[in-house]
Write a protein that holds these residues in place. Sequence first.
Motif, PDB file in Angstrom:
ATOM      1  N   TYR A  81      -2.601  -4.034   6.353  1.00 27.68           N
ATOM      2  CA  TYR A  81      -1.682  -4.380   5.273  1.00 27.68           C
ATOM      3  C   TYR A  81      -0.250  -4.296   5.762  1.00 27.68           C
ATOM      4  O   TYR A  81       0.048  -3.536   6.675  1.00 27.68           O
ATOM      5  N   PRO A  82       0.644  -5.038   5.151  1.00 26.96           N
ATOM      6  CA  PRO A  82       2.051  -4.959   5.548  1.00 26.96           C
ATOM      7  C   PRO A  82       2.701  -3.763   4.838  1.00 26.96           C
ATOM      8  O   PRO A  82       2.760  -3.754   3.611  1.00 26.96           O
ATOM      9  N   PRO A  83       3.130  -2.754   5.561  1.00 23.67           N
ATOM     10  CA  PRO A  83       3.762  -1.597   4.916  1.00 23.67           C
ATOM     11  C   PRO A  83       4.970  -2.064   4.110  1.00 23.67           C
ATOM     12  O   PRO A  83       5.785  -2.834   4.591  1.00 23.67           O
ATOM     13  N   ARG A 135      -1.675  -8.203  -8.458  1.00 24.50           N
ATOM     14  CA  ARG A 135      -0.802  -8.127  -7.299  1.00 24.50           C
ATOM     15  C   ARG A 135      -0.459  -6.653  -7.085  1.00 24.50           C
ATOM     16  O   ARG A 135       0.093  -6.000  -7.959  1.00 24.50           O
ATOM     17  N   ILE A 136      -0.827  -6.146  -5.931  1.00 23.34           N
ATOM     18  CA  ILE A 136      -0.540  -4.750  -5.583  1.00 23.34           C
ATOM     19  C   ILE A 136       0.692  -4.751  -4.683  1.00 23.34           C
ATOM     20  O   ILE A 136       0.718  -5.453  -3.674  1.00 23.34           O
ATOM     21  N   CYS A 137       1.721  -3.975  -5.058  1.00 23.84           N
ATOM     22  CA  CYS A 137       2.929  -3.989  -4.232  1.00 23.84           C
ATOM     23  C   CYS A 137       3.246  -2.589  -3.705  1.00 23.84           C
ATOM     24  O   CYS A 137       2.496  -1.632  -3.953  1.00 23.84           O
ATOM     25  N   GLU A 138       4.346  -2.487  -2.994  1.00 20.47           N
ATOM     26  CA  GLU A 138       4.808  -1.211  -2.389  1.00 20.47           C
ATOM     27  C   GLU A 138       3.675  -0.541  -1.620  1.00 20.47           C
ATOM     28  O   GLU A 138       3.352   0.628  -1.814  1.00 20.47           O
ATOM     29  N   ILE A 139       3.060  -1.299  -0.752  1.00 22.58           N
ATOM     30  CA  ILE A 139       1.925  -0.763  -0.003  1.00 22.58           C
ATOM     31  C   ILE A 139       2.404   0.229   1.061  1.00 22.58           C
ATOM     32  O   ILE A 139       3.367  -0.034   1.772  1.00 22.58           O
ATOM     33  N   HIS A 140       1.751   1.359   1.131  1.00 20.45           N
ATOM     34  CA  HIS A 140       2.075   2.336   2.169  1.00 20.45           C
ATOM     35  C   HIS A 140       0.831   3.132   2.543  1.00 20.45           C
ATOM     36  O   HIS A 140      -0.151   3.159   1.802  1.00 20.45           O
ATOM     37  N   GLY A 161      -1.119   1.423  -2.967  1.00 18.90           N
ATOM     38  CA  GLY A 161      -0.120   0.499  -3.492  1.00 18.90           C
ATOM     39  C   GLY A 161       0.107   0.755  -4.960  1.00 18.90           C
ATOM     40  O   GLY A 161      -0.583   1.588  -5.573  1.00 18.90           O
ATOM     41  N   ALA A 162       1.066   0.041  -5.533  1.00 18.23           N
ATOM     42  CA  ALA A 162       1.401   0.236  -6.936  1.00 18.23           C
ATOM     43  C   ALA A 162       0.893  -0.922  -7.773  1.00 18.23           C
ATOM     44  O   ALA A 162       1.028  -2.082  -7.399  1.00 18.23           O
ATOM     45  N   LEU A 163       0.279  -0.576  -8.922  1.00 20.60           N
ATOM     46  CA  LEU A 163      -0.132  -1.571  -9.905  1.00 20.60           C
ATOM     47  C   LEU A 163       0.512  -1.117 -11.214  1.00 20.60           C
ATOM     48  O   LEU A 163      -0.026  -0.259 -11.921  1.00 20.60           O
ATOM     49  N   GLY A 164       1.684  -1.640 -11.481  1.00 23.24           N
ATOM     50  CA  GLY A 164       2.476  -1.125 -12.602  1.00 23.24           C
ATOM     51  C   GLY A 164       2.781   0.344 -12.336  1.00 23.24           C
ATOM     52  O   GLY A 164       3.245   0.712 -11.251  1.00 23.24           O
ATOM     53  N   GLU A 165       2.454   1.215 -13.309  1.00 19.90           N
ATOM     54  CA  GLU A 165       2.665   2.647 -13.152  1.00 19.90           C
ATOM     55  C   GLU A 165       1.517   3.289 -12.379  1.00 19.90           C
ATOM     56  O   GLU A 165       1.592   4.455 -12.008  1.00 19.90           O
ATOM     57  N   ASN A 166       0.440   2.516 -12.193  1.00 21.03           N
ATOM     58  CA  ASN A 166      -0.771   3.093 -11.601  1.00 21.03           C
ATOM     59  C   ASN A 166      -0.761   3.010 -10.079  1.00 21.03           C
ATOM     60  O   ASN A 166      -0.055   2.189  -9.484  1.00 21.03           O
TER      61      ASN A 166
END
Lengths: 357, 231
Positions: free
Chosen positions: A267-269, A240-245, A253-258
């Motif tokens: 994508y939904p910002p 799950r990739i979050c904080e997409i920008h 996006g963020a994958l943990g610290e990566n």
Amino acid sequence: MTGLHVACGHSFDGGFTLDAQFEAPPGVTALFGPSGSGKTTVLEIIAGVRRPQRGKIQLGEKCFFDDHTHVELPSQQRGVGLVPQDDLLFPHLSVRQNLQFGVRYSKQARPEFEHVVAVLRLEGLLDRRPSTLSGGERQRVALGRAVLRGPDVLLMDEPINAQDEALKHRLIQDLCAMVAELSIVAIFVSHDQNDVRRFADRVVLLDRGRVVGAGPAAATLDATVKSHAAGIDTPTNLVRICEIHAEQGAWIGALGENRAVLPAGQYPPGGAIYVSFQPADVLLSREDVGGLSVRNHWRGRIIDIVTSAGHVFIHLDVGQPIWAEITPQAQQSLAFRPGDSVICLVKTSALRPLQTT
Amino acid sequence: MVLSPDEWQAVGLSLKVAAVAVAVSLPPAVLLGWILGRREFRGKVIVETLVTLPLVLPPVVVGYLLLMALGRRGIIGQALEDWLGVRIAFTWWAAALASAVVGFPLLVRSVRLGFAAVDPRLEAIARTLGASRWRTFFGVSIPLAWPAIVSGVVLAFARGWGEFGATIVIAGNIAGQTRTVPLAIYGSLETPGGFASAWPLVILSIVVAWAALLGSEWLARRGGRLSVAVR
């Protein structure tokens, strides 16, 4: 909040023997396994469509079947909603009549008609005949028919395989919300690892009529890679990739610290999506290398190493658990060990977004 | 078409006889058709062939057997007359009964095919949705087999309309009471110079029979589409 206890045994003429036992607590349980493992049979036994030779099926205090005490509750008294694989809508009834078929017999609490129709996107179809619907539409009507009777146990046989990816996710989300709201037991049959990882709380792995694993969905699937059970000899990756920008014309996006760089798309910002990719698309390196065209460099730690039929699968934590596949020769020369720090290199084009809402 | 009052009477009687025959035989035919279409049991072939027998038996034989049973000195006929003062032989009821017996195989065959074409899994789904056995039968099985049932009704009706051999044995040829269309045609042939006067009833009979076949065929096709779950 009552769970379903299932224990059933049946020897079929062809030599196939079903001998399955598992618990399904309220929430979503996936029944996962290769075709011919007995998944559909188990659903039919729970629904009372098929009688097992031995076993006991019980929902809380309510006994559906017990060969010792000779209890066999007829189908219509079990309070189940069955969504068969080939939807089986009543061809002589309209969509509306199909949806309402079970309502008049049901004394249980059940969801609102309008709400279910909206969730399943059936508004424009109510007066049509099943023969005029597409496969995906028919599947949604079958789901609605089962849900609207207010079941205590919702049984779904590959209920979403004909839905397109975007709708699939919304459907399942709304359906899970309904399951949670009614606090019922939902069991769905699937042979898609990604669907199980995404949508199920728990998974029961079936292989040749036997339960070979059960527990939290992702962890159970991962653990089974070792045992080759339930036809799983190749794991899949779903993160799950979050904080997409957007950043300099690319989606990040963020994958943990990566940092994950996503393929071009919508994508939904600020939102999140699921991404799947093959273990073979993951390259491993002991240290970060520059000058590569690969955009995704994820720092991770090796959890476990599984050798399976000439393949070596490395289970890693990059913020979420993923799998990488390398050749035995690569493993021989690099000698990865659990606990090692590695860099995972994944091409942007290898990432497959599963949901774009 | 020009029909004499007597001929109109024969037409009316034929309609009445055929309608009553079908109405009386429909419930047992549906039950038997369902059993034969759905159940496997020992001696099924015996039941099947016995049901079909009147279709191939000479109608005169059927009439003979009916007369044996229902005639004045027949087992049932005598009992009915002694106990209830009812006489069946040589009334229009006897004509209806003869029509029912010869039409029954057609009805059962059609109903049976209709039920056999209904996907049993649709019935199983209805049960999981809370419908009892009974409600499933009337809410799912019957509606899906309906075109076949109606098709059987139409065929049996046409057969009843034209029933002759058994009717003349057990009901006779009494004008206004048991003289149906085929008996009226037969009567014309026996009358000197009556050969030509039979044609209106002959044409009417052809029209009725043909319309019944067309209707039944159309219903059978429609049923084939309906009763199989889509996909």
